[in-house]
Design an enzyme around this catalytic site. Structure first.
Site, short mmCIF file in Angstrom:
data_model
loop_
_atom_site.label_atom_id
_atom_site.label_comp_id
_atom_site.label_asym_id
_atom_site.label_seq_id
_atom_site.Cartn_x
_atom_site.Cartn_y
_atom_site.Cartn_z
N ARG A 133 5.84 -2.25 -3.10
CA ARG A 133 6.03 -2.49 -4.52
C ARG A 133 5.43 -3.83 -4.91
NH1 ARG A 133 10.82 -0.75 -5.02
NH2 ARG A 133 11.11 -1.32 -7.22
N GLN A 155 10.55 -9.09 -4.85
CA GLN A 155 9.50 -8.16 -5.28
C GLN A 155 10.11 -7.21 -6.31
OE1 GLN A 155 6.14 -8.50 -3.39
NE2 GLN A 155 7.33 -10.38 -3.42
N ALA A 186 -0.73 -2.99 0.25
CA ALA A 186 0.15 -4.13 -0.02
C ALA A 186 0.48 -4.24 -1.51
CB ALA A 186 -0.49 -5.42 0.49
N HIS A 187 1.31 -5.24 -1.83
CA HIS A 187 1.83 -5.37 -3.19
C HIS A 187 0.73 -5.68 -4.21
CE1 HIS A 187 2.88 -9.92 -2.35
NE2 HIS A 187 1.63 -9.62 -2.08
N ASN A 188 0.90 -5.08 -5.38
CA ASN A 188 0.02 -5.29 -6.53
C ASN A 188 -1.39 -4.75 -6.36
OD1 ASN A 188 1.88 -8.09 -6.49
ND2 ASN A 188 1.86 -6.95 -8.41
#
EC number: 2.3.1.191
Length: 359
Positions: free
Chosen positions: A240, A220, A261-263
């Site tokens: 991240r 990540q 969560a990511h993005n």
């Protein structure tokens, strides 16, 4: 908390409005006040507020010194108190304001800023600071704080005990970070933000590729970028991005124990209540509200101005802004069991209904 003693006249100069007596006579009183309290528990040295007239009966027994009320409701409240037999000379003073609840928030902010302990600028001797970090002299770095290389801590920042700031992190002006917060490498925190105790910014997103029954970790390498005026609640986690950044927009308010969560991208001034979960790569628009324990699946789009009720599960993108609810009302357990059995039969019943329609 102990608030500094403040004269009512000083608060009126600061925040506006007018002081009236429920007796209808002009009031020359200028009491000294020591904070804001509820109408039920306040005393003569407290300021209170009546934001909703349905709680007006508390005015019959309150011992509070001054109560903030809506200016356009004062005459009705005064007449009602008289009808109820309360001695107007024993009633609190009325501070007439357009929005007592908003005034409460702003006055409490001011009072807290005047009253709370403020550590002196500087770096505590137990802090571990990389020589390559850039810390403004006006910042306060508390006990056992760790700051990595090339981190930038701007003016007026306060880092409480046990905070960990990774390499290349940027923290904007006047941001307050409470104890034991961890900000991973390269993340960006804007100005005037509040990060409450235990929150984690920039841990790895949950990314794995399957290979013959095993999981292969996907590095990540994105960041978390938090804009100005954001508040992040205690023990909330923001992952991240895998490649792109996870972005939290201007003025966003996140309650405790939320998982981002990511993005994920969260639009400006959106607010989320406790225990909300947002899965990866979802985009939430501006000025949305999300009720507690709602779950939003990944790769979805939520338009600006959408309200999602508590405990709702969002499984597909929402095309038009509105209020959305997806929960079953509570009922007695045996009745809930019957409802659940009926739901399982809906597909079969739908087929039978279609057959009947054909006939």
């Amino acid at each position: 908390m102990k608030f500094i003693e403040t004269a009512l006249s000083q608060l009126v100069v600061q925040f506006g409005g007018n002081i009236c007596s429920f007796s209808g006579l002009p009031s020359q009183s200028n009491p000294s006040l020591r904070g804001i309290q509820t109408l039920e528990k306040g005393t003569a040295e407290h300021l209170g507020f009546l934001a909703n007239p349905k709680y007006k009966e508390q005015l019959l027994t309150t011992r509070i010194g001054v109560v903030m009320v809506k200016a356009d409701q004062f005459e009705g409240l005064s007449a009602w108190l008289s009808d109820q037999g309360r001695d107007p000379t024993s009633a609190p003073l009325a501070w007439l304001l357009p929005d007592p609840y908003l005034a409460y928030a702003k006055i409490q902010q001011w009072w807290l800023a005047q009253s709370e302990f403020k550590p002196a600028p500087g770096i505590h001797p137990t802090a571990v600071v990389d020589p390559l970090a850039n810390i403004d002299p006006s910042a306060s770095v508390g006990p056992n704080v760790v700051i990595g290389a090339h981190a930038v801590i701007a003016n007026g920042v306060r880092l409480d005990a046990g905070v960990v700031i990774g390499r290349d992190v940027q923290v904007g002006t006047r941001t307050r970070i409470y104890p034991n917060v961890t900000v991973y490498d390269e993340c960006v925190i804007g100005s005037n933000c509040i990060l409450h105790a235990g929150c984690v910014i920039g841990a790895d997103g949950f990314g794995f590729a399957p290979e013959q029954g095993h999981w292969v970790k996907i590095p990540q390498v994105g960041r978390v970028v938090i804009a100005d005026d954001v508040e992040v609640g205690a023990n909330t986690t923001i992952d991240r991005g895998a490649l792109d950044d996870t972005v939290i927009g201007f003025g966003v308010k996140l309650d405790n124990q939320i998982m981002i969560a990511h993005n994920v991208q969260v639009g400006e001034r959106t607010a989320m209540a406790g225990c909300v979960g947002v899965a990866g790569s979802t985009r939430i628009g501006a000025r949305c509200t999300v009720g507690g324990a709602a779950m939003i699946l990944g790769h979805l789009n939520i338009p600006d101005g959408t309200h999602i009720s508590a405990a709702t599960t969002v499984m597909s993108s929402i095309k038009e802004a509105g209020a959305y609810t997806g929960i079953f009302p509570m009922e007695e357990h045996k009745n809930w069991e019957r409802t659940a059995v009926s739901l399982k039969q809906l597909v079969k019943l739908r087929g039978e209904l279609r057959d009947l329609q054909k006939k």
